[in-house]
Design a protein around this motif. Structure first.
Motif, PDB file in Angstrom:
ATOM      1  N   SER A   1      30.923  33.097  -3.228  1.00  0.00           N
ATOM      2  CA  SER A   1      32.634  33.841  -3.602  1.00  0.00           C
ATOM      3  C   SER A   1      33.009  32.919  -4.632  1.00  0.00           C
TER       4      SER A   1
ATOM      5  N   VAL B   1      40.620  33.714   3.405  1.00  0.00           N
ATOM      6  CA  VAL B   1      39.060  33.602   4.660  1.00  0.00           C
ATOM      7  C   VAL B   1      38.773  34.155   4.848  1.00  0.00           C
ATOM      8  N   THR B   2      37.368  33.793   6.127  1.00  0.00           N
ATOM      9  CA  THR B   2      36.875  35.212   6.823  1.00  0.00           C
ATOM     10  C   THR B   2      37.080  35.716   7.877  1.00  0.00           C
TER      11      THR B   2
ATOM     12  N   THR C   1      35.452  30.400   7.816  1.00  0.00           N
ATOM     13  CA  THR C   1      35.124  30.955   6.684  1.00  0.00           C
ATOM     14  C   THR C   1      33.485  30.981   7.362  1.00  0.00           C
TER      15      THR C   1
ATOM     16  N   LYS D   1      39.819  40.615   9.005  1.00  0.00           N
ATOM     17  CA  LYS D   1      39.689  39.461   9.308  1.00  0.00           C
ATOM     18  C   LYS D   1      40.670  39.126  10.487  1.00  0.00           C
TER      19      LYS D   1
ATOM     20  N   SER E   1      34.598  33.325  11.711  1.00  0.00           N
ATOM     21  CA  SER E   1      32.774  33.048  11.486  1.00  0.00           C
ATOM     22  C   SER E   1      32.892  31.801  11.506  1.00  0.00           C
TER      23      SER E   1
END
Length: 250
Positions: free
Chosen positions: A146, A170-171, A181, A208, A213
């Motif tokens: 990242s 965020v993921t 994440t 997302k 995650s």
């Protein structure tokens, strides 16, 4: 039903329902839960879903490389970045996360704005070099995925800052799995910044929403404002709103 047939069925259910409940699927197919759980483990190892207690959720595509993420939801991220940039007022101190959506915030920031931007992303800091804002760059161990600083030194620096707003990437954003994440140190960093900020603004492109995650940052209820694309599913927005989140579809 053969293994590959079961896996295709599971992925079809996940696409249709947004989640898999192992017990229900096993009962519906007349199979053991162990069989379904084994299939889910193998699909998770392929990055096709995210296992959670009792079943699975969609895996976020946002855990790919930076180059890959730049090509995902570019228009959505631009809209989110534009809206986020418009929220910053003169004189404020704001923390801008790393990542592709954060870069869109910077791209849409008024060059004349007089404010202080704190970030642990060298890419964000560099992009602000020709802006009027003061830039405070947090150092530490570089998490290359990242391009942000993490680790003890970064956490110590963050503990001494009280930003007005934290614009967080965020993921995954899910009503029960929360804000997630793909890395534990990155999750710890985001959590620490959120804990010191007066307001938490989560920026999440459509891929997302409803995804998850491995590492939890915080429950979804911790979010003050969720900025997401105008095309985000209305049912998802309603779920977040019911949990006290101010959803801005832009």
């Amino acid at each position: 039903m053969l293994t590959e047939q079961r896996k295709r069925h599971l992925l079809s259910l996940l696409k249709q329902d947004g989640r898999i409940v192992a017990k229900s699927v096993a009962a519906g197919l007349g199979l053991s839960e162990d069989t379904i759980r084994r299939d889910l483990r193998e699909l998770a190892a392929e990055g096709l879903l995210q296992r959670v207690h009792g079943g699975a959720l969609p895996a976020s595509p946002a855990v790919g490389t930076l180059a890959t993420r730049l090509s995902i939801g570019a228009a959505d991220k631009a809209a989110i970045g534009r809206y986020a940039a418009s929220m910053i007022r003169p004189g404020q101190t704001v923390f801008v996360d790393g990542g592709t959506t954060a870069m869109q915030l910077v791209n849409h920031l008024d060059h004349r704005l007089m404010a202080t931007i704190v970030t642990h992303s060298p890419l964000v800091a560099g992009a602000l070099a020709d802006h009027a804002v003061d830039v405070l760059l947090i150092g530490g161990k570089l998490f290359k995925h990242s391009m942000v600083s993490v680790g003890v030194a970064a956490l110590r620096a963050v503990s001494e800052i009280r930003p007005d707003i934290f614009f967080m990437g965020v993921t995954g954003v899910h009503p029960t799995a929360g804000l997630t994440t793909g890395d534990p140190e990155e999750a710890a960093m985001k959590r620490a910044i959120a804990d010191t900020a007066a307001e938490l603004v989560v920026m999440a492109s459509s891929e997302k929403i409803g995804a998850a995650s491995h590492f939890v940052i915080a429950p979804i209820e911790r979010t003050d404002i969720l900025i997401t694309p105008a095309g985000t599913d209305q049912d998802s927005s309603t779920q977040f709103t019911a949990l006290g989140v101010d959803v801005r579809r832009v």
